[in-house]
Design a protein around this motif. Structure first.
Motif, PDB file in Angstrom:
ATOM      1  N   SER A   1      42.496  37.728  50.822  1.00 25.92           N
ATOM      2  CA  SER A   1      42.488  37.418  49.406  1.00 25.92           C
ATOM      3  C   SER A   1      42.643  35.929  49.133  1.00 25.92           C
ATOM      4  O   SER A   1      42.642  35.523  47.986  1.00 25.92           O
ATOM      5  CB  SER A   1      43.587  38.201  48.655  1.00 25.92           C
TER       6      SER A   1
ATOM      7  N   ALA B   1      43.895  26.991  37.967  1.00 28.28           N
ATOM      8  CA  ALA B   1      44.072  27.941  39.081  1.00 28.28           C
ATOM      9  C   ALA B   1      43.497  29.275  38.650  1.00 28.28           C
ATOM     10  O   ALA B   1      43.132  29.456  37.475  1.00 28.28           O
ATOM     11  CB  ALA B   1      45.551  28.105  39.418  1.00 28.28           C
ATOM     12  N   GLY B   2      43.458  30.214  39.584  1.00 32.40           N
ATOM     13  CA  GLY B   2      42.924  31.530  39.252  1.00 32.40           C
ATOM     14  C   GLY B   2      43.717  32.194  38.145  1.00 32.40           C
ATOM     15  O   GLY B   2      43.160  32.666  37.151  1.00 32.40           O
ATOM     16  N   ALA B   3      45.033  32.230  38.310  1.00 34.72           N
ATOM     17  CA  ALA B   3      45.872  32.897  37.318  1.00 34.72           C
ATOM     18  C   ALA B   3      45.715  32.226  35.948  1.00 34.72           C
ATOM     19  O   ALA B   3      45.679  32.902  34.908  1.00 34.72           O
ATOM     20  CB  ALA B   3      47.334  32.866  37.766  1.00 34.72           C
TER      21      ALA B   3
ATOM     22  N   GLU C   1      42.560  33.406  34.445  1.00 37.26           N
ATOM     23  CA  GLU C   1      42.708  34.772  33.908  1.00 37.26           C
ATOM     24  C   GLU C   1      43.310  34.706  32.510  1.00 37.26           C
ATOM     25  O   GLU C   1      42.821  35.329  31.565  1.00 37.26           O
ATOM     26  CB  GLU C   1      43.667  35.589  34.794  1.00 37.26           C
TER      27      GLU C   1
ATOM     28  N   HIS D   1      45.226  42.280  42.136  1.00 36.61           N
ATOM     29  CA  HIS D   1      46.154  41.203  42.474  1.00 36.61           C
ATOM     30  C   HIS D   1      47.225  41.126  41.391  1.00 36.61           C
ATOM     31  O   HIS D   1      46.930  41.334  40.203  1.00 36.61           O
ATOM     32  CB  HIS D   1      45.371  39.890  42.518  1.00 36.61           C
TER      33      HIS D   1
ATOM     34  N   THR E   1      48.544  38.813  39.859  1.00 35.69           N
ATOM     35  CA  THR E   1      48.351  37.891  38.732  1.00 35.69           C
ATOM     36  C   THR E   1      47.650  38.592  37.566  1.00 35.69           C
ATOM     37  O   THR E   1      47.806  38.158  36.423  1.00 35.69           O
ATOM     38  CB  THR E   1      47.514  36.665  39.140  1.00 35.69           C
ATOM     39  N   ASN E   2      46.871  39.648  37.839  1.00 33.74           N
ATOM     40  CA  ASN E   2      46.112  40.296  36.747  1.00 33.74           C
ATOM     41  C   ASN E   2      47.046  40.887  35.688  1.00 33.74           C
ATOM     42  O   ASN E   2      46.975  40.494  34.511  1.00 33.74           O
ATOM     43  CB  ASN E   2      45.142  41.349  37.283  1.00 33.74           C
TER      44      ASN E   2
ATOM     45  N   THR F   1      38.232  43.055  40.021  1.00 35.97           N
ATOM     46  CA  THR F   1      37.778  42.186  41.111  1.00 35.97           C
ATOM     47  C   THR F   1      36.669  42.952  41.816  1.00 35.97           C
ATOM     48  O   THR F   1      36.832  44.131  42.091  1.00 35.97           O
ATOM     49  CB  THR F   1      38.928  41.958  42.112  1.00 35.97           C
TER      50      THR F   1
ATOM     51  N   THR G   1      40.270  44.275  45.966  1.00 34.71           N
ATOM     52  CA  THR G   1      41.194  43.682  46.948  1.00 34.71           C
ATOM     53  C   THR G   1      41.256  44.479  48.252  1.00 34.71           C
ATOM     54  O   THR G   1      41.895  44.038  49.200  1.00 34.71           O
ATOM     55  CB  THR G   1      42.613  43.544  46.364  1.00 34.71           C
TER      56      THR G   1
ATOM     57  N   ASP H   1      37.605  39.026  37.889  1.00 36.48           N
ATOM     58  CA  ASP H   1      38.459  38.156  38.697  1.00 36.48           C
ATOM     59  C   ASP H   1      37.614  37.702  39.878  1.00 36.48           C
ATOM     60  O   ASP H   1      37.328  38.479  40.792  1.00 36.48           O
ATOM     61  CB  ASP H   1      39.685  38.967  39.149  1.00 36.48           C
TER      62      ASP H   1
ATOM     63  N   HIS I   1      36.638  34.338  35.987  1.00 36.54           N
ATOM     64  CA  HIS I   1      37.195  33.080  36.486  1.00 36.54           C
ATOM     65  C   HIS I   1      36.781  32.958  37.942  1.00 36.54           C
ATOM     66  O   HIS I   1      36.584  33.971  38.629  1.00 36.54           O
ATOM     67  CB  HIS I   1      38.728  33.018  36.336  1.00 36.54           C
TER      68      HIS I   1
ATOM     69  N   ASN J   1      37.701  30.896  41.706  1.00 36.57           N
ATOM     70  CA  ASN J   1      38.728  30.091  42.372  1.00 36.57           C
ATOM     71  C   ASN J   1      38.001  29.021  43.186  1.00 36.57           C
ATOM     72  O   ASN J   1      37.620  29.262  44.332  1.00 36.57           O
ATOM     73  CB  ASN J   1      39.581  30.968  43.298  1.00 36.57           C
TER      74      ASN J   1
ATOM     75  N   HIS K   1      39.112  26.466  44.485  1.00 38.57           N
ATOM     76  CA  HIS K   1      39.885  26.053  45.663  1.00 38.57           C
ATOM     77  C   HIS K   1      39.705  27.026  46.818  1.00 38.57           C
ATOM     78  O   HIS K   1      40.034  26.695  47.942  1.00 38.57           O
ATOM     79  CB  HIS K   1      41.367  25.878  45.306  1.00 38.57           C
TER      80      HIS K   1
END
Ligand SMILES: Cc1ncc(COP(=O)(O)O)c(C=O)c1O
Length: 485
Positions: free
Chosen positions: A79, A139-141, A144, A173, A175-176, A217, A221, A246, A268, A270, A272
């Motif tokens: 992930s 960032a990802g979160a 979101e 994840h 963060t969702n 996602t 995951t 995601d 979104h 990521n 990075h």
């Protein structure tokens, strides 16, 4: 080899030692005591380490040698897409035209940097199939949350104030649901079926006139592609909700399919991860958000515009959710992602997905010989094993992860997603060679053998690292975040 710096000396300060030499003063001296309000004047000198330049070098080099990163070895952290970050990204990020500019500069003086951001947005629109992209989220979160705030504004602009729920699969994840809560929604869980995919019956049960969005996602995951995504989009849209993607797992599908084509309204990415920003240890990140035409008016402002080859920041956006980050996003990470996209090209990005999926499936088929594989269908870029067989012999997944450290590997993600008992989530990524994959496979099989024949060596691991097994519960509950003598 004798090494005076081993074991590592942390406390190196000696009174009077310095590692700087300042130039002579060439401006009028200011007497702080008379010129400044008393409240700004320190009463005591700060307690700073007094060290020589060599001490500092040894301190930081010593710390970095203890660190483990993608540049030191295989890092199959599911992930997290710990792939190699090409060094050309760093060369470009250091170009003075990028590294010596300031966000307060007038747009007319930074047209090149703005063009880069605009072009990056254009590439991400193409890659995701979305109508417009904002690069602001860090960032990802954060992405979101930004997208959910836009979805909230969209519903409210339609006078639809009763959409208080965001549906999140049980494999999602963490963060969702967290982003949903921070954006002011209630997170509602939708179950996975026995194939690890969203259970459509359960989705029909939870969706309703109070649904603001479904967060998904894809691949999920568990590394599995949600094949019924078009049906899901239909169910959610028919109820008036929005579909949120995601994009943390985009590394599996780039060039093959796009969230926009699957019916998603917001995504979104990521950067990075998928687009090689060096990450880990909390940042820096970049989580751009892509949206459909309907959601475009709500994008964070400013939006970069292009007219007659001139780039500008558009702040005149009455329906915008506002700024979500100072300035214009994490510029350096966006620049690295741009460099990566330009160096790979469309065909290169497609190959990325191919190799990411190939590597994961190759490894999965070798490891299922000794580890349980709860969802045995082909995976995408990652897969989740279960250590339940080993648990019956008294060895936990945590022990296996610690034992991997003795062999010089960063362990996979463990105990996630939550719907797999004793989960081990492995993401090899596309940048690893077959030899590296085989080395890791051999090691995992060796550990499986140890579990049967010499379980103590696994239960008590790690044996080779400087720091042995830690009390992780206390470390998490009562972290000591500051060095004290
Ligand atoms: C599936 C998924 N979604 C969201 C996130 C959050 O991304 P970030 O860590 O950049 O906030 C992650 C991070 O690991 C993830 O794996």
């Amino acid at each position: 080899m004798a090494n005076q710096d081993f074991p590592f000396i942390f406390e190196r300060s000696k009174e009077g030692r310095t590692s700087y030499s300042l130039p002579d003063l060439d401006v009028p001296e200011l007497d702080l005591e008379t010129e400044l309000d008393d409240m700004y004047i320190r009463k005591n000198a700060p307690e700073l380490p007094e060290v020589s330049e060599l001490d500092i070098m040894r301190h930081y080099t010593g710390l970095s040698n203890r660190n483990y990163g993608v540049d030191s070895g295989f890092y199959p952290l599911g992930s997290c897409t710990m792939k190699y970050n090409p060094k050309i990204n760093e060369d470009v990020a250091r170009l003075e035209g990028f590294s010596h500019i300031h966000p307060y500069q007038a747009p007319s003086t930074v047209q090149g940097a703005m063009e880069m951001l605009y072009d990056l947005q254009t590439s991400l629109k193409e890659i995701t199939g979305m109508y417009e992209v904002s690069l602001q989220s860090a960032a990802g979160a954060h992405g979101e949350w930004t997208a959910l705030m836009m979805i909230r504004s969209y519903h409210e602009a339609n006078g639809d104030f009763g959409r208080t729920k965001v549906i999140v699969p049980d494999s999602a994840h963490g963060t969702n649901p967290a982003s949903a809560a921070v954006a002011g929604f209630d997170a509602v869980t939708v179950r996975s079926n026995d194939q690890g995919l969203v259970d459509l019956e359960d989705l029909r049960r939870v969706v309703g006139s109070d649904t603001a969005a479904l967060m998904l996602t894809n691949p999920n995951t568990l590394g599995l592609f949600e094949t019924e995504i078009m049906e899901m989009a239909e169910i959610v849209h028919a109820a008036g909700g929005k579909l949120y993607y995601d994009g943390a797992n985009l590394n599996a599908i780039m060039g093959y399919t796009r969230p926009g084509d699957m019916g998603f309204d917001a995504v979104h990415l990521n950067l990075h991860k998928t687009f090689t920003g060096p990450h880990g240890g909390g940042g820096p990140g970049s989580g751009p958000v892509g949206v459909s035409k309907e959601l475009e008016p709500f994008l964070p402002k400013p939006v970069i515009t292009k007219e007659n080859d001139t780039f500008a920041f558009d702040n005149n956006r009455p329906q915008s959710i506002g700024r979500v980050k100072p300035y214009y996003g994490n510029f350096g990470i966006n620049l690295r992602a741009y460099t990566y996209i330009r160096t790979m090209g469309a065909e290169g990005l497609k190959k990325v997905s191919e190799y990411a999926v190939l590597n994961a499936n190759y490894m999965m088929r070798q490891l299922e010989k000794e580890y349980d594989l709860p969802y045995p269908q082909h995976c995408k870029h990652e897969f989740v094993l279960s250590g339940s067989k080993q648990k019956k012999l008294g060895v936990r997944t945590l022990d296996i992860a610690k034992r991997l450290l003795d062999f010089g590997y960063h362990p996979p993600t463990i105990y996630f997603p939550l719907n797999v008992e004793e989960g081990l989530m492995v993401e090899p990524t596309e940048t690893e060679s077959k030899e590296t994959l085989d080395g890791f496979i051999d090691t995992m099989l060796t550990i499986a053998d140890e579990v049967k024949n010499n379980p103590e060596i696994v239960q008590e691991a790690p044996h080779q690292t400087i720091v042995k097994r830690m009390d992780e519960t206390t470390a998490a509950r009562k972290p000591i975040l500051r060095y004290t003598k």
